[in-house]
Scaffold this motif. Structure first.
Motif, PDB file in Angstrom:
ATOM      1  N   UNK A  39       0.830  -1.211   0.000  1.00  0.00           N
ATOM      2  CA  UNK A  39       0.000   0.000   0.000  1.00  0.00           C
ATOM      3  C   UNK A  39       0.860   1.254   0.000  1.00  0.00           C
ATOM      4  N   UNK A  40       1.949   1.239   0.767  1.00  0.00           N
ATOM      5  CA  UNK A  40       2.833   2.410   0.827  1.00  0.00           C
ATOM      6  C   UNK A  40       3.513   2.646  -0.513  1.00  0.00           C
ATOM      7  N   UNK A  41       3.948   1.570  -1.176  1.00  0.00           N
ATOM      8  CA  UNK A  41       4.583   1.723  -2.485  1.00  0.00           C
ATOM      9  C   UNK A  41       3.594   2.282  -3.508  1.00  0.00           C
ATOM     10  N   UNK A  42       2.359   1.785  -3.468  1.00  0.00           N
ATOM     11  CA  UNK A  42       1.345   2.307  -4.389  1.00  0.00           C
ATOM     12  C   UNK A  42       1.000   3.753  -4.067  1.00  0.00           C
ATOM     13  N   UNK A  43       0.919   4.093  -2.779  1.00  0.00           N
ATOM     14  CA  UNK A  43       0.641   5.479  -2.388  1.00  0.00           C
ATOM     15  C   UNK A  43       1.779   6.407  -2.799  1.00  0.00           C
ATOM     16  N   UNK A  44       3.006   5.903  -2.713  1.00  0.00           N
ATOM     17  CA  UNK A  44       4.151   6.690  -3.175  1.00  0.00           C
ATOM     18  C   UNK A  44       4.012   7.015  -4.655  1.00  0.00           C
ATOM     19  N   UNK A  45       3.664   6.004  -5.436  1.00  0.00           N
ATOM     20  CA  UNK A  45       3.481   6.228  -6.868  1.00  0.00           C
ATOM     21  C   UNK A  45       2.348   7.215  -7.129  1.00  0.00           C
ATOM     22  N   UNK A  46       1.253   7.080  -6.378  1.00  0.00           N
ATOM     23  CA  UNK A  46       0.126   7.999  -6.551  1.00  0.00           C
ATOM     24  C   UNK A  46       0.533   9.428  -6.202  1.00  0.00           C
TER      25      UNK A  46
END
Length: 450
Positions: free
Chosen positions: A133-140
């Motif tokens: 989730x953190x990696x996806x939020x970083x990308x977002x």
């Protein structure tokens, strides 16, 4: 080899390599970020790259990912035994042996969890999902900042063009004022013409001043996105190629929405958080169940000249009997958090669909408006030129000139807005459907070219 060993010791579970090497994410991998003072003209690509490197939002998202990776390492540590060394040194005495004596002991003990009804595995699954989730939020976060910088850059370009247009309109108003003044001086016009022309000229001066102020404010906003609002010694240059490409909008909007739901990192982050909360339910349940552990202990004790060696090896079973209903409410809280995560996931799905819907129809609107703006300016410019020429020749009235100039000013401003709106609409739709990339600002370099 020494450096490799030190790195391995610092990250034995190798969780940190799963992070992206830079806060700028993989949108455009860069060897280093140039964070020097801003000066001179900068391109859109430079502005975006600078923002991705220097803006605190991307650094915060990257550090959050690192925190989640460290938490995953903590969860992995539960699969290894815990080993500790303990010892004591004391001066003791009692009534049976009135002489004081020195006693010391030293020992080593280890414990290893054998079985806890899936609690250890659930905590690791939760940590794994939170890292995803953190990696996806970083990308977002990176993509949102990308879009914000593009919009701010185009806003500043439009504001600078508006200043140029305002100066041209001011010059036209001044020409009308000079013409009115000449005709009044020659006796072919009434003094009110000169006053009306002077009023119009002053109004255009005020509009030019406000346009310059707007451009200065927008330059500060762009500088803030790039990491430092105090750096304003730069200018922006237009690259007509950037965000002038056509998006394929022949597909039905429903198809674009479904494509966006499979690409958008925000939705991946929400799904991962839901998985983490579901694992949290299992972890809470296991806290109220028995735990089976293995232990080993070896110890050396000495009382003056008397020495004793001891050791033990065995199994330890812990069965919670009553915890004051703490575990009951832990499970209820974990289940509620999982339900909230599901609601958040559904909310993100709806927001993704709304983003695509709004961006899709805005792009269609802006494309249609832009196709008419050229004719609008051309006809307004011709009308203004004709009205001013007729007035200078003594064939027209000043009111026609002032009206034509106002129409031309509005037409030029409308054209600027439609040009900006079209390019920003392309960026918004690309972001909404998950296709925003560096290729929108710079052509892809083919292998073997520079």
């Amino acid at each position: 080899m020494m450096l490799s060993g030190a790195a391995s010791a610092a990250d034995p579970f190798e969780v940190f390599p799963r992070l992206l090497p830079s806060p700028a994410a993989d949108l455009r991998p860069a060897a280093a970020c140039d964070l020097g003072a801003l000066s001179g003209p900068i391109t859109l690509a430079h502005a975006v790259e600078r923002a991705l490197c220097a803006n605190p939002a991307t650094r915060s998202a990257w550090l959050t990912s690192r925190l989640r990776a460290a938490e995953l390492g903590q969860a992995d540590s539960a699969y290894l035994p815990e080993v500790s060394v303990n010892g004591s040194l004391a001066r003791e005495g009692d009534s049976v042996l009135p002489n004081d004596y020195t006693a010391w002991q030293i020992g080593i003990e280890a414990q290893y969890l054998l079985y806890d009804f899936g609690g250890r595995a659930a905590r690791r699954d939760a940590a794994e999902s939170l890292l995803a989730a953190a990696l996806a939020s970083h990308e977002a976060t990176v993509r949102v900042l990308y879009l914000q910088t593009v919009t701010a850059y185009f806003n500043l370009l439009t504001a600078q063009a508006a200043v140029t247009a305002a100066r041209e309109v001011e010059a036209s108003a001044f020409a009308a004022f000079k013409a009115a003044d000449a005709r009044v001086g020659a006796g072919t016009a009434i003094p009110v013409d000169r006053l009306q022309a002077k009023t119009q000229y002053t109004q255009r001066q005020i509009e030019r001043i406000r346009a310059e102020g707007t451009a200065a404010r927008l330059q500060g906003e762009l500088a803030a996105l790039m990491g430092d609002a105090s750096q304003n010694h730069f200018s922006v240059v237009d690259n007509e190629w950037a965000f002038s490409q056509s998006l394929d909008i022949n597909h039905a909007v429903d198809a674009l929405i479904e494509a966006a739901r499979s690409r958008r990192p925000e939705l991946r982050a929400a799904e991962a958080r839901l998985q983490a909360r579901a694992a949290g339910v299992q972890s809470a349940r296991s806290d109220g169940l028995p735990r089976l552990s293995a232990f080993v202990d070896a110890r050396r004790q000495e009382f003056d000249s008397l020495g004793v060696n001891s050791s033990s090896l065995g199994l330890s079973l812990t069965i919670p009997l009553f915890t004051g209903y703490r575990n009951t409410y832990q499970i209820a809280a974990a289940q509620t958090q999982a339900e909230l995560a599901a609601v958040d996931r559904d909310s993100v799905r709806n927001q993704v669909a709304l983003d695509v819907w709004q961006a899709y129809h805005r792009l269609q609107t802006e494309a249609a408006a832009d196709s008419r703006s050229v004719d609008l300016v051309a006809s307004a410019a011709a009308a203004e030129k004709l009205a001013l020429g007729r007035y200078q020749a003594g064939l027209g009235i000043l009111l026609d000139v002032l009206s034509a100039q106002a129409s031309l000013a509005q037409a030029r401003y409308t054209q600027l807005l439609t040009q900006l709106g079209l390019r920003v609409a392309r960026a918004e739709l690309a972001q909404a459907i998950g296709e925003l990339s560096w290729d929108w600002m710079e052509p892809v370099q083919r292998e073997g070219t520079k």
